[in-house]
Design a protein around this motif. Sequence first.
Motif, PDB file in Angstrom:
ATOM      1  N   THR A 181       0.834  -1.209   0.000  1.00 31.17           N
ATOM      2  CA  THR A 181       0.000   0.000   0.000  1.00 31.17           C
ATOM      3  C   THR A 181       0.866   1.255   0.000  1.00 31.17           C
ATOM      4  O   THR A 181       0.510   2.245  -0.622  1.00 31.17           O
ATOM      5  CB  THR A 181      -0.973   0.027   1.199  1.00 31.17           C
ATOM      6  N   ILE A 182       2.000   1.210   0.694  1.00 37.22           N
ATOM      7  CA  ILE A 182       2.865   2.391   0.690  1.00 37.22           C
ATOM      8  C   ILE A 182       3.367   2.674  -0.718  1.00 37.22           C
ATOM      9  O   ILE A 182       3.345   3.812  -1.195  1.00 37.22           O
ATOM     10  CB  ILE A 182       4.051   2.181   1.657  1.00 37.22           C
ATOM     11  N   TRP A 183       3.798   1.627  -1.386  1.00 39.88           N
ATOM     12  CA  TRP A 183       4.309   1.814  -2.745  1.00 39.88           C
ATOM     13  C   TRP A 183       3.202   2.218  -3.708  1.00 39.88           C
ATOM     14  O   TRP A 183       3.433   2.892  -4.704  1.00 39.88           O
ATOM     15  CB  TRP A 183       4.985   0.525  -3.219  1.00 39.88           C
ATOM     16  N   ARG A 184       1.986   1.766  -3.423  1.00 40.86           N
ATOM     17  CA  ARG A 184       0.889   2.131  -4.303  1.00 40.86           C
ATOM     18  C   ARG A 184       0.670   3.643  -4.257  1.00 40.86           C
ATOM     19  O   ARG A 184       0.369   4.282  -5.252  1.00 40.86           O
ATOM     20  CB  ARG A 184      -0.381   1.386  -3.879  1.00 40.86           C
ATOM     21  N   GLU A 185       0.841   4.186  -3.049  1.00 42.13           N
ATOM     22  CA  GLU A 185       0.609   5.621  -2.908  1.00 42.13           C
ATOM     23  C   GLU A 185       1.808   6.443  -3.361  1.00 42.13           C
ATOM     24  O   GLU A 185       1.655   7.528  -3.894  1.00 42.13           O
ATOM     25  CB  GLU A 185       0.257   5.939  -1.451  1.00 42.13           C
ATOM     26  N   ARG A 186       3.012   5.920  -3.107  1.00 37.06           N
ATOM     27  CA  ARG A 186       4.220   6.661  -3.486  1.00 37.06           C
ATOM     28  C   ARG A 186       5.284   5.656  -3.920  1.00 37.06           C
ATOM     29  O   ARG A 186       6.092   5.202  -3.117  1.00 37.06           O
ATOM     30  CB  ARG A 186       4.716   7.498  -2.297  1.00 37.06           C
ATOM     31  N   ALA A 232      11.599   0.771  -8.551  1.00 36.63           N
ATOM     32  CA  ALA A 232      11.707   1.166  -7.150  1.00 36.63           C
ATOM     33  C   ALA A 232      13.011   0.625  -6.551  1.00 36.63           C
ATOM     34  O   ALA A 232      13.532  -0.387  -7.008  1.00 36.63           O
ATOM     35  CB  ALA A 232      10.517   0.640  -6.362  1.00 36.63           C
ATOM     36  N   THR A 233      13.520   1.314  -5.536  1.00 42.07           N
ATOM     37  CA  THR A 233      14.734   0.835  -4.878  1.00 42.07           C
ATOM     38  C   THR A 233      14.353   0.239  -3.535  1.00 42.07           C
ATOM     39  O   THR A 233      13.578   0.808  -2.781  1.00 42.07           O
ATOM     40  CB  THR A 233      15.750   1.965  -4.657  1.00 42.07           C
ATOM     41  N   TYR A 234      14.919  -0.936  -3.276  1.00 41.89           N
ATOM     42  CA  TYR A 234      14.625  -1.582  -2.015  1.00 41.89           C
ATOM     43  C   TYR A 234      15.786  -2.484  -1.631  1.00 41.89           C
ATOM     44  O   TYR A 234      16.711  -2.709  -2.416  1.00 41.89           O
ATOM     45  CB  TYR A 234      13.333  -2.395  -2.117  1.00 41.89           C
ATOM     46  N   GLY A 235      15.728  -2.995  -0.414  1.00 43.15           N
ATOM     47  CA  GLY A 235      16.762  -3.897   0.057  1.00 43.15           C
ATOM     48  C   GLY A 235      16.149  -4.992   0.899  1.00 43.15           C
ATOM     49  O   GLY A 235      14.994  -4.893   1.329  1.00 43.15           O
ATOM     50  N   TYR A 236      16.905  -6.040   1.112  1.00 40.60           N
ATOM     51  CA  TYR A 236      16.403  -7.181   1.888  1.00 40.60           C
ATOM     52  C   TYR A 236      17.567  -7.711   2.713  1.00 40.60           C
ATOM     53  O   TYR A 236      18.489  -8.314   2.173  1.00 40.60           O
ATOM     54  CB  TYR A 236      15.877  -8.256   0.932  1.00 40.60           C
TER      55      TYR A 236
END
Lengths: 238, 238
Positions: free
Chosen positions: B68-73, B101-105
Amino acid sequence: MDVLIVEDDALHRTFLNEAVRAALPECGQVIEAENGLKGEAQARTSRVEHVVMDLQMNERNGIEAARTIWRERPDTKILFWSNYSDEAYVRGVARIVPEGATYGYVLKSASEERLKLALRSVFIESQCVIDREVRGIQQKSFGNSPGLTDAEYEILVDVALGLTDKAIAQRKHLSLRSVQNRLQQLYEKLGVYETPGQGSEGWFNLRTRAVAVALSRKVLNASAIERAERDLRQSAGI
Amino acid sequence: MDVLIVEDDALHRTFLNEAVRAALPECGQVIEAENGLKGEAQARTSRVEHVVMDLQMNERNGIEAARTIWRERPDTKILFWSNYSDEAYVRGVARIVPEGATYGYVLKSASEERLKLALRSVFIESQCVIDREVRGIQQKSFGNSPGLTDAEYEILVDVALGLTDKAIAQRKHLSLRSVQNRLQQLYEKLGVYETPGQGSEGWFNLRTRAVAVALSRKVLNASAIERAERDLRQSAGI
DNA sequence: GCAATATCTGCGGGTTCCCGCAAGACTTGA
DNA sequence: TCAAGTCTTGCGGGAACCCGCAGATATTGC
């Protein structure tokens, strides 16, 4: 009076260490183990009588570790310290407690005070301490669902393992029809017939649906299935 | 540059808070949320662009919150910080990452150094950082088992939900036989036919057995099933 | 002791699952 | 373009599942 801490998370481990020292200033060594397997070994070699045990661990989970520890020394006092109050864990613990053993079950979300109190109660006073939330599950009835009997729970586990009706009948020394009867009870209690969406009949394979429902209700979890799998292999592999 | 921390365990939360401040001395506020729901709300109101997200949470898990966060921004940078490298989680994350999008795990078992490095890489350099162990799973092949294709994984999820072949065929716009074909592939890959004990044929109901195997291999987990269940209700409840 | 209740068991049949066989549809590459 | 491979679909049948019905067998309460 030494204490063994079995916990895989480093942060929680040091936190527990400090909590133990604070709550039990009279205690001697505090030993740490980072998984169930090492925990068993430590319990054996250092002969501790007081254990704080996490449940969810990789190498060997807390229930299995506790079972072997208790098998070797049933008077060991164990305080379980877990993230969750899944019915599966609660049942798992209850199933392995030896007659008359003292133990406790505290959730990680509990306050530090509650934890320290439980440490003293279990280790010093030899009193059993079960977190209120956990107790609620123990005495059946979970949320709106009526809670399963032992017979129902056992058949649920067998189904979740993937066994056929015939195989279950054989294992449990029942007729095929009896197994199916119990299954129907189970389906009823789990509310497997309730359909999302309206005109949907025949959407569900009841047997797999029952597993899905049990999993999301936390009646079952993956580690309970793994435990059952090991038991199965043992009894079948003879 | 504010940072939002979404993590339900209090110890881990304060640890993360300190790690963030240490790794990113130039950062502004560090906001905390104790579950996915509150995390979403915080992200919305405080408009942060940097999030550290736990995966396993009660109210709403990290994957759903991130979605949901990514959906909004979609330009929000999210560092996932998880206990486990279950294939189910890795797939779940990969499935929701927006284009570009940039992300990490990073795993919780990683050293503090690795965590801090990942924080700077993801938040400052906009680089994707995936823990080596996690990466191994992403590029298929898991241990000795060959790894499932997307088609196989999807049908596995449907089966785990408890759907019948017919229902799956309808959902996926396939014929009954095609669904059954895919199921057979799945059974093959999961090694469902292997029997514990020797002369045991017909011991297993393949469909539930597949779920059991998938669960113990961590290809599936309870939260993946719950997510799928919500999707199902949504698409069926229209 | 005797109902009342619960559980176990067999029978029968409708449905679903599992899968071999084989013919069409689709991609891939030389 | 043609051949080899993969994916899809239909047919058919044996096995397993789900379950209503009904009698047999405990178990319980009075």
